[in-house]
Design a protein around this motif. Structure first.
Motif, PDB file in Angstrom:
ATOM      1  N   LEU A  12      39.570  52.366  39.535  1.00  0.00           N
ATOM      2  CA  LEU A  12      40.126  51.112  38.954  1.00  0.00           C
ATOM      3  C   LEU A  12      39.180  50.831  37.657  1.00  0.00           C
ATOM      4  CD1 LEU A  12      39.733  48.823  42.364  1.00  0.00           C
ATOM      5  CD2 LEU A  12      41.890  49.982  41.221  1.00  0.00           C
ATOM      6  N   PRO A  13      39.600  49.955  36.839  1.00  0.00           N
ATOM      7  CA  PRO A  13      39.059  49.593  35.502  1.00  0.00           C
ATOM      8  C   PRO A  13      37.626  48.931  35.529  1.00  0.00           C
ATOM      9  CG  PRO A  13      41.097  48.390  35.747  1.00  0.00           C
ATOM     10  CD  PRO A  13      41.073  49.009  37.162  1.00  0.00           C
ATOM     11  N   LYS A  14      37.189  48.671  36.798  1.00  0.00           N
ATOM     12  CA  LYS A  14      35.831  48.109  36.938  1.00  0.00           C
ATOM     13  C   LYS A  14      35.314  46.907  35.923  1.00  0.00           C
ATOM     14  CE  LYS A  14      34.187  52.465  38.755  1.00  0.00           C
ATOM     15  NZ  LYS A  14      35.399  53.303  38.427  1.00  0.00           N
ATOM     16  N   GLU A  15      36.422  46.029  35.637  1.00  0.00           N
ATOM     17  CA  GLU A  15      35.971  45.064  34.945  1.00  0.00           C
ATOM     18  C   GLU A  15      36.027  43.678  35.454  1.00  0.00           C
ATOM     19  OE1 GLU A  15      39.393  44.951  31.810  1.00  0.00           O
ATOM     20  OE2 GLU A  15      39.102  46.986  31.659  1.00  0.00           O
ATOM     21  N   ASN A  16      36.187  43.535  36.891  1.00  0.00           N
ATOM     22  CA  ASN A  16      36.066  42.250  37.429  1.00  0.00           C
ATOM     23  C   ASN A  16      36.561  41.041  36.855  1.00  0.00           C
ATOM     24  OD1 ASN A  16      34.472  43.820  39.098  1.00  0.00           O
ATOM     25  ND2 ASN A  16      32.519  43.528  38.542  1.00  0.00           N
ATOM     26  N   CYS A  17      37.796  41.526  36.424  1.00  0.00           N
ATOM     27  CA  CYS A  17      38.343  40.090  35.610  1.00  0.00           C
ATOM     28  C   CYS A  17      39.243  39.121  36.342  1.00  0.00           C
ATOM     29  CB  CYS A  17      39.445  40.740  34.395  1.00  0.00           C
ATOM     30  SG  CYS A  17      40.967  41.463  35.371  1.00  0.00           S
ATOM     31  N   LYS A  18      39.189  39.460  37.612  1.00  0.00           N
ATOM     32  CA  LYS A  18      39.749  38.378  38.619  1.00  0.00           C
ATOM     33  C   LYS A  18      41.331  38.280  38.420  1.00  0.00           C
ATOM     34  CE  LYS A  18      35.730  35.742  39.279  1.00  0.00           C
ATOM     35  NZ  LYS A  18      34.561  36.239  38.390  1.00  0.00           N
ATOM     36  N   GLU A  19      42.076  39.151  37.545  1.00  0.00           N
ATOM     37  CA  GLU A  19      43.455  38.740  37.406  1.00  0.00           C
ATOM     38  C   GLU A  19      44.195  39.064  38.620  1.00  0.00           C
ATOM     39  OE1 GLU A  19      44.812  40.437  33.777  1.00  0.00           O
ATOM     40  OE2 GLU A  19      43.081  39.710  32.620  1.00  0.00           O
ATOM     41  N   CYS A  20      43.667  39.982  39.382  1.00  0.00           N
ATOM     42  CA  CYS A  20      44.370  40.317  40.506  1.00  0.00           C
ATOM     43  C   CYS A  20      44.173  39.168  41.856  1.00  0.00           C
ATOM     44  CB  CYS A  20      43.810  41.654  41.161  1.00  0.00           C
ATOM     45  SG  CYS A  20      42.145  41.773  41.606  1.00  0.00           S
ATOM     46  N   GLY A  21      43.485  38.341  41.645  1.00  0.00           N
ATOM     47  CA  GLY A  21      43.171  37.155  42.513  1.00  0.00           C
ATOM     48  C   GLY A  21      41.990  37.241  43.114  1.00  0.00           C
ATOM     49  N   THR A  24      36.487  40.795  42.405  1.00  0.00           N
ATOM     50  CA  THR A  24      35.763  41.921  42.011  1.00  0.00           C
ATOM     51  C   THR A  24      36.814  43.076  42.129  1.00  0.00           C
ATOM     52  OG1 THR A  24      34.737  42.562  43.973  1.00  0.00           O
ATOM     53  CG2 THR A  24      33.227  41.458  42.294  1.00  0.00           C
ATOM     54  N   CYS A  25      36.725  44.110  41.408  1.00  0.00           N
ATOM     55  CA  CYS A  25      37.503  45.418  41.504  1.00  0.00           C
ATOM     56  C   CYS A  25      37.145  45.843  43.191  1.00  0.00           C
ATOM     57  CB  CYS A  25      37.176  46.484  40.477  1.00  0.00           C
ATOM     58  SG  CYS A  25      37.529  45.876  38.906  1.00  0.00           S
ATOM     59  N   LEU A  26      35.956  45.991  43.532  1.00  0.00           N
ATOM     60  CA  LEU A  26      35.611  46.596  44.671  1.00  0.00           C
ATOM     61  C   LEU A  26      36.401  45.774  45.861  1.00  0.00           C
ATOM     62  CD1 LEU A  26      33.981  48.533  46.486  1.00  0.00           C
ATOM     63  CD2 LEU A  26      31.880  47.001  46.552  1.00  0.00           C
ATOM     64  N   ALA A  27      36.387  44.358  45.731  1.00  0.00           N
ATOM     65  CA  ALA A  27      37.187  43.907  46.628  1.00  0.00           C
ATOM     66  C   ALA A  27      38.504  43.971  46.769  1.00  0.00           C
ATOM     67  CB  ALA A  27      37.131  41.998  46.313  1.00  0.00           C
ATOM     68  N   PHE A  28      39.112  44.235  45.637  1.00  0.00           N
ATOM     69  CA  PHE A  28      40.775  44.803  45.453  1.00  0.00           C
ATOM     70  C   PHE A  28      40.693  45.813  46.094  1.00  0.00           C
ATOM     71  CE2 PHE A  28      43.921  46.626  42.802  1.00  0.00           C
ATOM     72  CZ  PHE A  28      44.894  45.814  43.003  1.00  0.00           C
ATOM     73  N   ALA A  29      39.758  46.969  45.801  1.00  0.00           N
ATOM     74  CA  ALA A  29      39.997  48.031  46.250  1.00  0.00           C
ATOM     75  C   ALA A  29      39.885  48.170  48.089  1.00  0.00           C
ATOM     76  CB  ALA A  29      38.843  48.920  45.547  1.00  0.00           C
ATOM     77  N   ALA A  41      49.219  44.609  41.535  1.00  0.00           N
ATOM     78  CA  ALA A  41      48.436  43.422  41.434  1.00  0.00           C
ATOM     79  C   ALA A  41      47.263  43.417  40.090  1.00  0.00           C
ATOM     80  CB  ALA A  41      47.765  42.846  42.721  1.00  0.00           C
ATOM     81  N   CYS A  42      46.884  44.731  39.965  1.00  0.00           N
ATOM     82  CA  CYS A  42      46.056  45.177  38.862  1.00  0.00           C
ATOM     83  C   CYS A  42      46.569  45.145  37.641  1.00  0.00           C
ATOM     84  CB  CYS A  42      44.800  45.987  39.191  1.00  0.00           C
ATOM     85  SG  CYS A  42      43.729  46.474  37.777  1.00  0.00           S
ATOM     86  N   PRO A  43      46.648  44.291  36.744  1.00  0.00           N
ATOM     87  CA  PRO A  43      47.788  44.766  35.316  1.00  0.00           C
ATOM     88  C   PRO A  43      46.816  45.559  34.366  1.00  0.00           C
ATOM     89  CG  PRO A  43      46.757  42.500  35.376  1.00  0.00           C
ATOM     90  CD  PRO A  43      46.161  43.021  36.788  1.00  0.00           C
ATOM     91  N   ARG A  44      45.518  45.714  34.648  1.00  0.00           N
ATOM     92  CA  ARG A  44      44.792  46.608  33.862  1.00  0.00           C
ATOM     93  C   ARG A  44      44.773  48.153  34.034  1.00  0.00           C
ATOM     94  NH1 ARG A  44      40.003  42.843  31.152  1.00  0.00           N
ATOM     95  NH2 ARG A  44      41.323  41.040  31.406  1.00  0.00           N
ATOM     96  N   LEU A  45      45.214  48.516  35.269  1.00  0.00           N
ATOM     97  CA  LEU A  45      45.115  49.767  35.862  1.00  0.00           C
ATOM     98  C   LEU A  45      46.121  50.789  34.950  1.00  0.00           C
ATOM     99  CD1 LEU A  45      44.141  51.136  38.168  1.00  0.00           C
ATOM    100  CD2 LEU A  45      46.441  50.973  39.273  1.00  0.00           C
TER     101      LEU A  45
HETATM  102  S1  SF4 Z   1      42.682  42.734  38.122  1.00  0.00           S
HETATM  103 FE1  SF4 Z   1      42.050  44.824  38.054  1.00  0.00          FE
HETATM  104  S2  SF4 Z   1      40.234  45.061  36.704  1.00  0.00           S
HETATM  105 FE2  SF4 Z   1      40.636  43.133  37.058  1.00  0.00          FE
HETATM  106  S3  SF4 Z   1      39.172  42.501  38.999  1.00  0.00           S
HETATM  107 FE3  SF4 Z   1      41.225  43.034  39.939  1.00  0.00          FE
HETATM  108  S4  SF4 Z   1      41.317  45.205  39.943  1.00  0.00           S
HETATM  109 FE4  SF4 Z   1      39.608  44.812  38.602  1.00  0.00          FE
END
Ligand code: SF4
Length: 447
Positions: A12-21, A24-29, A41-45
């Protein structure tokens, strides 16, 4: 092999941008690993990460969205066989069947009646989610016109059912904005043409075939054609056969990660005996159906199905709770009774409905017991003289009434002395069960 949350996190991009809802990226993973989120759901992948993660990170069962906007229905993306292992995520959608032979006025009336099938229970509204239009006429144009009329008359997303791919194309084109589910009957014969229609119109597709192997082969073909949102159905089968199919397909998807079965299943409950049909629909709800198409139409029959659904789709690890604090029932005056219960939803709504039945306006104080019932909370020392007194003080009911009488549940009569000492209020012992509240308020309550 399924990937762990950390395997996914590495890409993952590890940017913690929250765009996936998620925060953090770890929570998304972790969500992706659990099958509760998809990489889309991660537009930055970037493409490299997408390729590296590929299918291994896809949920074992595909999420399918039927309809658009506020009334869209989501089914599938379940991750477990047994809800105590996690929970079931997307409640199965009940679809009421309507024939395309109905004329315009009759269609309008039917849609109105279906729209009214909505019930409030335990603070939640449950309703019929879909309208299933059946191509009974066998006529392509009639089916398309009926679909258009149903889309105008109802806000429910449509399920368009026909053995004729041309009819599905015509009705699908007429209602494409509403994103209906196309349902091809006899898919062994007609599946190829329907797959082409669903692909052209970018609509979800339900494949109906009588056995597991045929459905798996059809699903594979549809996947190869690029369709992602599929629903599988064994069609109108008996309850035993239907339950066997549901269990077999869910096991194949979740335990064996067998991709051709990784889709929600639609069942048909269309018997002549409404009681038997209601029971079948409840069984299908309990055992994994994503959609139930039914000819049930009376409120009491549908209430049974929707109540079953509500119960099975609660999170078993989180008690169903109401907001703790003071609740007002009716328009209570200064002499209104004050009843204590807990914030466990079943306890609270049992008390609330009995107080409403008594027609005596009252206050109900829901003590925060983390959603446990009266006796459980007492045994766990969450319902004590201290917690009741604290809730009583914080809610400010003392300033709304001109007496200081508090009605405790009869099950915890043992607390009456300590609550009286701690709060300074007079404690009345109410009935042991909520069913005694009406009689208690009418015959024993005096301010
Ligand atoms: S949208 Fe992608 S980069 Fe941003 S927090 Fe979620 S997983 Fe990380």
């Amino acid at each position: 092999m399924a990937l762990s949350g950390l395997d996914i996190y590495k890409h993952l991009p590890k940017e913690n941008c929250k765009e996936c809802g998620l925060a953090t990226c770890l929570a998304f993973a972790m969500k992706v690993a659990g099958g509760q989120a998809t990489l889309d759901a991660c537009p930055r992948l970037d493409d490299g990460a997408k390729a590296a993660l590929g299918e291994a990170s896809a949920p074992p069962q595909q999420l399918v969205t039927i309809g658009s906007g506020d009334h869209a229905v989501k089914i599938g993306q379940e991750t477990v066989l047994f809800r105590h292992d996690d929970k079931f995520y997307h409640p199965c959608a009940v679809a009421i069947c309507v024939d395309d032979t109905l004329d315009g006025d009759a269609m309008g009336e039917r849609c109105k009646a279906i729209g009214a099938l909505s019930f409030d229970r335990m603070g939640t509204t449950s309703a019929v989610g879909l309208l299933a239009l059946h191509n009974t006429s066998g006529d392509v144009q009639r089916f398309a016109q009926a679909a258009k009329a149903a889309a105008v008359a109802s806000d429910k997303p449509l399920v368009l059912i026909s053995p004729d791919a041309d009819a599905l194309r015509a009705a699908g084109e007429a209602t494409a904005d509403g994103r209906p589910l196309l349902w091809i009957k006899d898919a062994v014969e007609n599946g190829d043409a329907a797959i082409a229609v669903a692909k052209d119109l970018s609509l979800p597709l339900c494949l109906e075939a009588p056995d597991f192997d045929s459905l798996a082969a059809l699903a594979e073909k549809a996947r190869d054609a690029g369709l992602k949102e599929l629903v599988l159905s064994p069609g109108p089968v008996g309850a035993a056969e239907g339950l066997s199919f549901l269990s077999q397909s869910r096991r194949a998807a979740i335990e064996k990660k067998f991709r051709p079965m990784g889709f929600p299943v639609a069942m048909v409950a269309m018997g002549e005996d409404p009681v038997e049909t209601t029971v079948d629909a409840c069984w299908y709800t309990l055992k994994y159906a994503g959609i139930i198409v039914t000819n049930l139409s009376s409120p009491e029959q549908l209430l049974a199905v929707l109540t079953t659904r509500q119960d099975i789709y609660t999170n078993p690890q989180v008690p169903v709770q109401v907001e703790p604090g003071l609740h007002t029932i009716g328009d209570p005056g200064a002499d209104a009774p004050v009843l204590v219960t807990t914030n466990f939803a079943l306890s609270y709504y049992s008390v609330e409905s009995e107080v409403e039945s008594s027609r005596i306006p009252a206050y109900v104080l829901a003590v925060d017991t983390e959603g446990t019932s009266v006796l459980t909370a007492w045994a766990a020392e969450k319902l004590t003289a201290a917690t009741i007194t604290e809730a009583l003080t914080q809610c400010g009911v003392g300033g709304k009434i001109d007496h200081k009488k508090l009605i405790l549940p009869g099950l915890v009569a043992v607390l009456s002395g300590s609550v009286a000492d701690e709060s300074g209020w007079e404690i009345l012992v109410g009935p042991r069960e909520a069913s005694g509240i009406v009689s208690y308020l009418k015959n024993q309550w005096k301010p």
